[in-house]
Enzyme design. Structure first.
Site, PDB file in Angstrom:
ATOM      1  N   HIS A  22      41.291  35.558  46.751  1.00 33.12           N
ATOM      2  CA  HIS A  22      42.081  36.689  47.224  1.00 33.12           C
ATOM      3  C   HIS A  22      41.640  37.122  48.620  1.00 33.12           C
ATOM      4  O   HIS A  22      42.478  37.340  49.514  1.00 33.12           O
ATOM      5  CB  HIS A  22      41.956  37.855  46.249  1.00 33.12           C
ATOM      6  CG  HIS A  22      42.633  39.109  46.708  1.00 33.12           C
ATOM      7  ND1 HIS A  22      43.948  39.405  46.430  1.00 33.12           N
ATOM      8  CD2 HIS A  22      42.167  40.153  47.458  1.00 33.12           C
ATOM      9  CE1 HIS A  22      44.271  40.562  46.970  1.00 33.12           C
ATOM     10  NE2 HIS A  22      43.198  41.040  47.602  1.00 33.12           N
ATOM     11  N   GLU A  23      40.339  37.269  48.809  1.00 37.48           N
ATOM     12  CA  GLU A  23      39.849  37.755  50.103  1.00 37.48           C
ATOM     13  C   GLU A  23      40.073  36.728  51.211  1.00 37.48           C
ATOM     14  O   GLU A  23      40.457  37.078  52.332  1.00 37.48           O
ATOM     15  CB  GLU A  23      38.359  38.121  49.996  1.00 37.48           C
ATOM     16  CG  GLU A  23      38.051  39.239  49.008  1.00 37.48           C
ATOM     17  CD  GLU A  23      38.799  40.528  49.311  1.00 37.48           C
ATOM     18  OE1 GLU A  23      39.140  40.766  50.487  1.00 37.48           O
ATOM     19  OE2 GLU A  23      39.058  41.297  48.367  1.00 37.48           O
ATOM     20  N   HIS A  57      43.663  36.782  52.523  1.00 38.38           N
ATOM     21  CA  HIS A  57      43.954  37.794  53.543  1.00 38.38           C
ATOM     22  C   HIS A  57      43.725  37.238  54.945  1.00 38.38           C
ATOM     23  O   HIS A  57      44.529  37.460  55.858  1.00 38.38           O
ATOM     24  CB  HIS A  57      43.067  39.023  53.344  1.00 38.38           C
ATOM     25  CG  HIS A  57      43.556  39.984  52.306  1.00 38.38           C
ATOM     26  ND1 HIS A  57      44.827  40.508  52.308  1.00 38.38           N
ATOM     27  CD2 HIS A  57      42.918  40.531  51.230  1.00 38.38           C
ATOM     28  CE1 HIS A  57      44.963  41.339  51.283  1.00 38.38           C
ATOM     29  NE2 HIS A  57      43.831  41.369  50.610  1.00 38.38           N
ATOM     30  N   GLU A 117      48.643  42.727  49.688  1.00 33.51           N
ATOM     31  CA  GLU A 117      47.817  42.533  48.500  1.00 33.51           C
ATOM     32  C   GLU A 117      48.503  41.588  47.516  1.00 33.51           C
ATOM     33  O   GLU A 117      47.862  40.697  46.943  1.00 33.51           O
ATOM     34  CB  GLU A 117      47.530  43.882  47.829  1.00 33.51           C
ATOM     35  CG  GLU A 117      46.625  44.803  48.626  1.00 33.51           C
ATOM     36  CD  GLU A 117      45.258  44.200  48.891  1.00 33.51           C
ATOM     37  OE1 GLU A 117      44.697  43.532  47.993  1.00 33.51           O
ATOM     38  OE2 GLU A 117      44.747  44.367  50.013  1.00 33.51           O
TER      39      GLU A 117
END
Length: 276
Positions: A136-137, A140, A199
């Site tokens: 997820h990070e 980004h 997100e």
């Protein structure tokens, strides 16, 4: 110039002046700040954080963070190369650090600088949980969300200037009213949905990356169930938040997991590392 006309012109100029392409969606995104400018600043900020923190090295947890990070980076490169973005990561300087802190947090700065705080490890619970967070990070950064947030912030500030100019011949009270209305509208109607969209997009990219890296994407929803339990259910209404609600996120991740597995099969992944 009317308020509506001023803001409209500003938006058109913003779109024309500078755009980038999101390699995962193919969509054009705002890019007022280039990676040539963003990455050096990002690297300097990362080094500053490390210098002010207790970085843990040589432990099993620290080694796990590096191992998972490297696997996610390889998965990202495989995906990008397969989809026509060879060389996309050439300027990335991957680094993975575990920081001692009670903060339940992890992040990846533009250019591949990653930090995990020890406070998030009990919620991650296992290496697959770490992979869900890592994916997820990293997503980004890969989708240029930092670049887009900076660009949207610049646009929002410029919009405020446009409002001030367009209402300059009105009373101070009316000018203040317009500025307050613009601030509320640009946040609730613009910045917050923009952030929630990031997100949601990072969740999708992240489960794809963790699956390609050999981690079971089913665990992403389980991670967010633990996140929800940790929060005690306390959260602002979704439309007032920078993040989707926990329930929305869990449902979305559950729906994405089979798609992530199908995507991973394209890269020869048919089984997953054990969750331990």
């Amino acid at each position: 110039m009317t308020l509506k006309k001023g803001v409209s012109i500003l938006g058109i100029v913003a779109i024309v002046v500078s755009c980038a392409t999101n390699p995962f969606t193919g969509k054009k995104t705002m890019a007022f700040v280039s990676n040539d400018q963003l990455f050096p600043s990002s690297f300097a900020q990362y080094n500053q954080v490390l210098s002010e923190s207790k970085v843990i090295t040589g432990t099993k947890d620290a080694e796990m963070i590096t191992r998972v990070g490297q696997r996610i980076a390889v998965a990202a490169e495989r995906y990008l190369n397969a989809n026509g973005y060879q060389g996309y990561l050439d300027d990335y300087k991957w680094e993975y650090k575990l920081i001692e802190s009670d903060q339940v947090n992890a992040w990846c700065m533009p250019g591949g600088k990653i930090a995990f705080y020890t406070g998030i490890l009990p919620i991650a619970q296992n290496e697959t949980g770490v992979a869900a967070i890592m994916g997820h990070e990293v997503a980004h950064a890969l989708a240029n969300h930092g670049q887009q947030r900076m660009s949207s912030g610049i646009l929002q500030q410029a919009g405020g200037v446009a409002v001030a100019v367009a209402t300059g011949n009105q009373s101070a009270e009316k000018q203040q009213m317009w500025m307050q209305a613009y601030g509320l509208a640009s946040n609730v109607g613009g910045m917050l949905p923009f952030s929630r969209a990031h997100e949601t997009e990072a969740d999708k990219i992240g489960v794809y990356l963790m699956a390609i890296a050999g981690y079971n994407p089913d665990e992403a929803a389980e991670l967010w169930k633990r996140m929800k339990a940790k929060s005690g259910g306390e959260a602002p209404p979704e439309f007032m938040s920078t993040h989707p609600s926990n329930d929305s996120r869990i449902k979305n991740l559950q729906e994405l997991a089979p798609k992530a597995k199908a995507e991973a099969e394209k890269y020869g992944v048919t089984s997953y590392r054990p969750i331990n």
